[in-house]
Scaffold this active site. Structure first.
Site: not given
Ligand SMILES: Cc1cc2nc3c(=O)[nH]c(=O)nc-3n(C[C@H](O)[C@H](O)[C@H](O)COP(=O)(O)OP(=O)(O)OC[C@H]3O[C@@H](n4cnc5c(N)ncnc54)[C@H](O)[C@@H]3O)c2cc1C
Lengths: 551, 505
Positions: B240, B294, B367
């Site tokens: 990505q 993250d 997540d």
């Protein structure tokens, strides 16, 4: 060099070769760095069956003084049919049998291999979810954990892990991949109208029930109607049938040709219209419903074979090629060779099931003219081991990937059912050798070198995947000489096909050939039927044994 | 020149076909780049292009005279429209709200022009070849061109030139072929028209060359235009595009143009993600995080002193490296990715569960990005949740981020329903995160349970016991509604998601 180009033209077809030749400035993909092997059934062993009694071949005299063994029941052939018969015997508590298989592994045309990043098929690779009527097969799938409840119509549902994960299929058309098989992009109003008309005709046959309440098309065939109206379809070719319906849309013709070649390894003008309709109608519960979901495993139907093999256990004897089968008073004599040592062996059994292809059965029994004869097509399958996935254009990689305009059928992806969407993979490429004389095609298939096959496969796939060549690490090629029986016009309704299923004395017959079509479900059905016939014949005289034993 | 006439004209067809396909691919790529990768998006782009090709061929019948001059005009127009297409689309997207009309307008214009060219050229060649040979040759060259275009595009152009330069270069090539045609066809085009055409061609060439010279600045300008705040970091990973932006008040992370968090309010998202599950689970010693590269959820996890070990499985090393190494990120995640209690694994979560998911964890946090394609959608299927059961013990608390119950109500409830069908007991809840809007989660355990009422940690910015209880209350417009479940073989959720979000975008 001309001969190499001839070979490529033969493998990928002239139009496609022209396109890739022009694109690459006159050179076709060469991939000397891609290693691999030519594989196939043990031809030299198979030829001993053919050559028995011929000059240079083995002779019955070789068996004089050979060691002799006794077993109550014998099964010849360890494909799905023979293994299903063994499974039935085991589940019915009959354990005194031996299964003889020519190859070093069982599986027949449902062969597979477990090397590289994922197990991958060499032949059969999927199974439609059976409908509720196919109780026996549902029993097997239950053992395998492939079922998960029933739907609103009471039809069995498949377990999520074994159903094909979305996206299931896609077609490469005009430079892009699209979902599904029918190339909708750019289809005209007339194309779509014809597609609807074609579907309506299939729906008619899905709805059809005969006076006895049987459906026109079922899996297995043995449950289906033999009503004259239905069997009339076996007297026209798929091509003529379409013409009678006034259907001539190129896209529809492509779809039909794809289906005939994919399922039967035949061109539409050779295929019985019955077989064409069977493909859809037997898999649809009711008009307006989708065809049944498909079950698939990375190793293809090898998963089913592994399960059946477990039931037979050490009663399987591989590397035994049976050359001759003879009935004598009170028993059956099987003459075979140990493939590795070449030593002869004689086995005496009370009864036997021949689960061999029909052309082999003919040799084993020395059947002559007047008995069923059928044609077989050849297939080539390649497994491409990829380091990484090709760049995609359009709809994402699916389980089944079909390039429109190729003479091959595209490829299935072994990692798909393992939920792996990135990194190395194995693509299994299929090419039926249709169109010309089957014997010529078979010879040519065997004469073509590994390098020619390899470059042919890569040339074929270069149109949808120009970057594939640099990603392939290994490419193996399997040649199936007698891959599948051919349901040509007239075979499926013939009396000789029906007779070929009937027991002869102490011999019972099981093989997908006896349905005139190659399907796991048919092999399984014949395996069970043959085992049941045999068990009934063994039953104590209180039950009328003579009914099943015409001697 | 006359001896070379025919080969040169075929060369023209080749260039037109190649360039036509390249422009189409460019538009599709820009569209999926700025609008997110969706199958629907891609199909519409292709459909529009094919349609425009048809319009072009149809229109060609209205060209009655001066076919050669018209042909060269169309070529030059293609050069201009195609050459400027990618920069225009980027700038258009970054500046205005009308990206849709601009995108389809560009595709239609280019498609129509390319569609006009081949029939016109065939009419010019008709004089010289017999019809069948003509069709065969032109179509062959056309196919070859399309093939060359796709090969070049995937393998050479985009990797080495980037989108803007590819577009401009092909414009120039088109323009050159136009000029060449003015010589090859000089005998059938009036003198005055020739002069006019050559002057036009030079003007177009100047514009395109200028574009090339400024392409770099254009690219940053255009990409910058996609984001409200200055870009401080951007990278194309294997999976990505990763972009970090910063303004005086906050930092934002984008993956493929989708906002992952804004430091202004991410605490709301991550507190709501982590603490209800921790409040429910009796033990916290072993924690599993799927996704969350993250490190922000991890920061919340490390608030609990009884956490002994965390396993994190995230696909993209580019994201986890960014989060571990860039000071801005370290500040935000409190350096959580360098904590010795963490085992970081870069792998596909489903493959990892299948291969290594054995022992139960005390708390499991899932997540993932929203399910906008099949390979993300599979991470929300019954099959996936059944696999997840392998790491769920009798007391394990599991939480799954599950998109917005407001914008994607069916998608949101589809996830809970799917989890229940895999054998979980669930309680859905939601929180308001201004950058995202109303956002939802599913809390789940193996056995029926009551939603938590008491936090096990102090000093949070968003949650206290009273707000914790309120998260589980849904207003009428977000309440559960009947939906189908999402399975591997039938990814209903991807369809819901595409549909629902398309209504808001
Ligand atoms: C390329 C390809 C793809 C296919 N794909 C599918 C699919 O997707 N789904 C599907 O349902 N079907 C598919 N099929 C059809 C497949 O043939 C059947 O599924 C099934 O494997 C047939 O099983 P069988 O036992 O009836 O016959 P076979 O598989 O032919 O088994 C016969 C066995 O007998 C052995 N044998 C032969 N002669 C002797 C001898 N003299 N002595 C001892 N042993 C002997 C053979 O070695 C073999 O193992 C495919 C077939 C091919 C070739």
């Amino acid at each position: 060099m001309a001969s190499r180009r001839d070979a490529l033209r033969w493998i990928v077809g002239a139009p496609l070769l022209a396109r890739s030749l022009a694109a690459c400035g006159g050179a076709t993909p060469r991939a000397p760095h891609v290693q691999g092997e030519l594989l196939g059934q043990s031809l030299d062993v198979g030829h001993r069956v053919r050559d028995l009694g011929q000059p240079g071949g083995p002779s019955l005299g070789d068996f004089r003084g050979a060691p002799e063994e006794r077993v109550k029941l014998a099964i010849v052939g360890g494909g799905p049919a023979g293994l299903s018969a063994a499974w039935r015997l085991t589940r019915r508590g009959e354990l005194d049998y031996q299964l003889f298989e020519l190859e070093s592994e069982v599986g027949g045309t449902s062969a597979w291999q477990e090397t590289g990043v994922a197990p991958h098929p060499w032949g059969a690779h999927y199974l439609p979810l059976p409908m509720k009527e196919n109780v026996e097969l549902l029993g097997l799938l239950g053992e395998l954990g492939a079922l998960d409840g029933v739907d609103a119509m009471g039809e069995p549902m498949g377990s999520e892990e074994m159903l094909i994960r979305e996206p299931e299929e896609r077609v490469f058309y005009g430079g892009f991949w699209y979902p599904g098989l029918y190339p909708y992009a750019g289809a005209s109003e007339d194309d779509l109208r014809q597609l609807r008309r074609f579907r309506a005709e299939l729906d008619r046959w899905t709805r059809f029930h005969d006076a006895a309440g049987r459906r026109a098309f079922t899996i297995p065939r043995s449950l289906a109607s033999d009503d004259a109206e239905v069997m009339a379809l076996d007297r026209v070719s798929a091509t003529d049938w379409l013409a009678q319906l006034g259907l001539n849309s190129p896209r529809l013709e492509w779809l039909v040709r794809y289906a005939c070649r994919d399922d039967y390894g035949l061109e539409p003008h050779e295929t019985s219209a019955w077989a064409l309709v069977f493909y859809w109608a037997s898999r649809t519960v009711k008009p307006g419903h989708d065809t049944r979901d498909l079950l698939a495993w990375p190793e293809g139907n090898g998963r089913l074979v592994k399960h059946l093999r477990r039931a037979a256990g050490d009663r399987i004897r591989t590397g035994r090629v049976v050359l001759n089968v003879e009935q004598s008073e009170g028993g059956v004599t099987l003459r075979m060779l140990d493939v590795t040592s070449g030593r002869p062996l004689i086995v005496h059994a009370e009864r036997a099931i021949l689960a061999t292809p029909h052309f082999v059965t003919r040799k084993l029994l020395g059947l002559g003219a007047g008995e069923l004869e059928m044609g077989y097509g050849s297939w080539v399958v390649a497994n491409l081991h990829l380091e990484s996935r090709p760049v995609e254009r359009g709809f994402p990689l699916a389980w089944d990937n079909v390039p429109h305009g190729s003479e091959a059928l595209g490829y299935v992806v072994a990692t798909h059912q393992l939920d792996l969407d990135r990194g190395p993979s194995i693509f299994t490429w299929y090419r039926p050798l249709t169109g010309r004389d089957p014997a010529d095609e078979r010879r040519r298939m065997l004469d073509t070198s590994f390098e020619e096959w390899r470059d042919g496969v890569l040339t074929d796939l270069a149109i949808p995947h120009p970057d594939l060549g640099s990603r392939v690490r290994r490419l193996d090629v399997w040649r199936w000489g007698h891959a599948m029986p051919q349901p040509r016009v007239g075979l499926l309704s013939s009396a000789s096909l029906r007779r070929a299923r009937e027991a002869r004395g102490r011999l019972h017959f099981a093989h997908t050939d006896l349905s005139g079509m190659a399907l796991f479900e048919e092999s399984f059905d014949h395996g069970l039927r043959a085992a049941d016939e045999l068990l009934a014949a063994l039953a104590p005289p209180a039950t009328s044994a003579s009914a099943v034993e015409p001697t | 020149m006359q001896r070379l006439r025919r080969p040169l004209l075929f060369l023209t067809v080749l260039v037109i076909a190649t360039a036509g396909l390249v422009y189409e691919l460019l538009a599709g790529t820009v569209a999926s780049y700025v609008l997110g990768d969706s199958v629907r998006q891609f199909s519409i782009t292709i459909g529009a292009y094919l349609f425009a090709l048809g319009i072009g061929s149809y229109l060609s019948r209205y060209v009655k005279e001066g076919v050669a001059a018209r042909f060269i005009e169309v070529e030059l127009a293609t050069a201009l429209a195609g050459g400027l297409s990618a920069p225009l689309l980027f700038i258009g997207f970054s500046q205005g709200k009308f990206f849709g009309p601009l995108l389809y307008g560009t595709i239609m214009v280019i498609g129509t022009l390319v569609g006009l060219e081949i029939p016109l050229l065939m009419r010019i060649l008709k004089e010289e070849l017999d019809f069948e040979e003509l069709i065969a040759r032109v179509l062959t060259v056309d196919y070859v061109g399309a093939l060359v275009g796709s090969v070049l595009f995937a393998l050479v152009l985009v990797p080495s030139l980037g989108l803007n330069r590819t577009s401009l270069t092909f414009g120039l090539l088109n323009c050159a072929v136009g000029v060449l045609s003015t010589f090859v066809l000089a005998d059938v085009v009036p003198k005055r028209a020739l002069l006019r055409l050559r002057i036009t061609a030079s003007a177009i060439a100047v514009i395109l060359v200028a574009g090339l010279v400024y392409a770099d600045r254009l690219t940053t300008f255009a990409e910058q235009g996609l984001y409200a705040d200055p870009i401080v970091y951007s990278q194309q990973s294997a999976y990505q595009r990763v972009v970090l932006t910063e303004n005086p008040h906050s930092v934002q992370l984008f993956l493929n143009g989708n906002l992952q968090f804004s430091s202004a309010d991410e605490y709301r998202y991550h507190e709501a993600l982590v603490h209800p599950a921790f409040a429910r689970a009796p033990r916290h010693s072993r924690v599993l995080i799927l996704g969350g590269g993250d490190g922000l959820a991890l920061r919340e996890v490390f608030r609990y002193p009884d956490v002994e070990h965390v396993t994190m499985v995230d696909l993209d090393p580019a994201v986890t490296n960014l989060a571990r190494q860039i000071p801005t990120m370290q500040r935000l995640n409190h350096n959580s990715l360098s904590d010795p209690r963490l085992t970081l694994i870069n792998a596909d979560a489903m493959a990892w569960l299948r291969a290594d998911g054995r022992r139960p964890f005390d708390v499991v946090i899932v997540d993932f990005p929203d399910p906008n394609n099949f390979s993300l959608g599979k991470l929300y299927t019954r099959g996936f949740y059944r696999l997840l059961m392998r790491v769920i013990g009798p007391d394990t608390a599991l939480v799954v981020q599950s998109t917005s119950p407001m914008y994607a109500r069916k998608s949101f409830w589809c996830i809970a329903r799917t989890m229940r069908s895999a054998g979980f007991s669930t309680h859905s809840y939601h929180a308001h995160v201004p950058s995202f809007g109303e956002w939802g989660y599913v809390l789940a355990m193996k056995h029926p349970f009551e939603p938590p009422t008491q936090l096990r940690v102090d000093g949070l910015r968003f949650l206290n016991d009273a707000t914790l209880a309120s998260l589980f209350i849904f207003s009428r417009d977000m309440q559960e509604l009947p939906v189908r479940e999402n399975t591997l073989n039938d990814q209903q959720l991807v369809a819901y998601y595409e549909h629902e979000w398309s209504l808001w975008n």
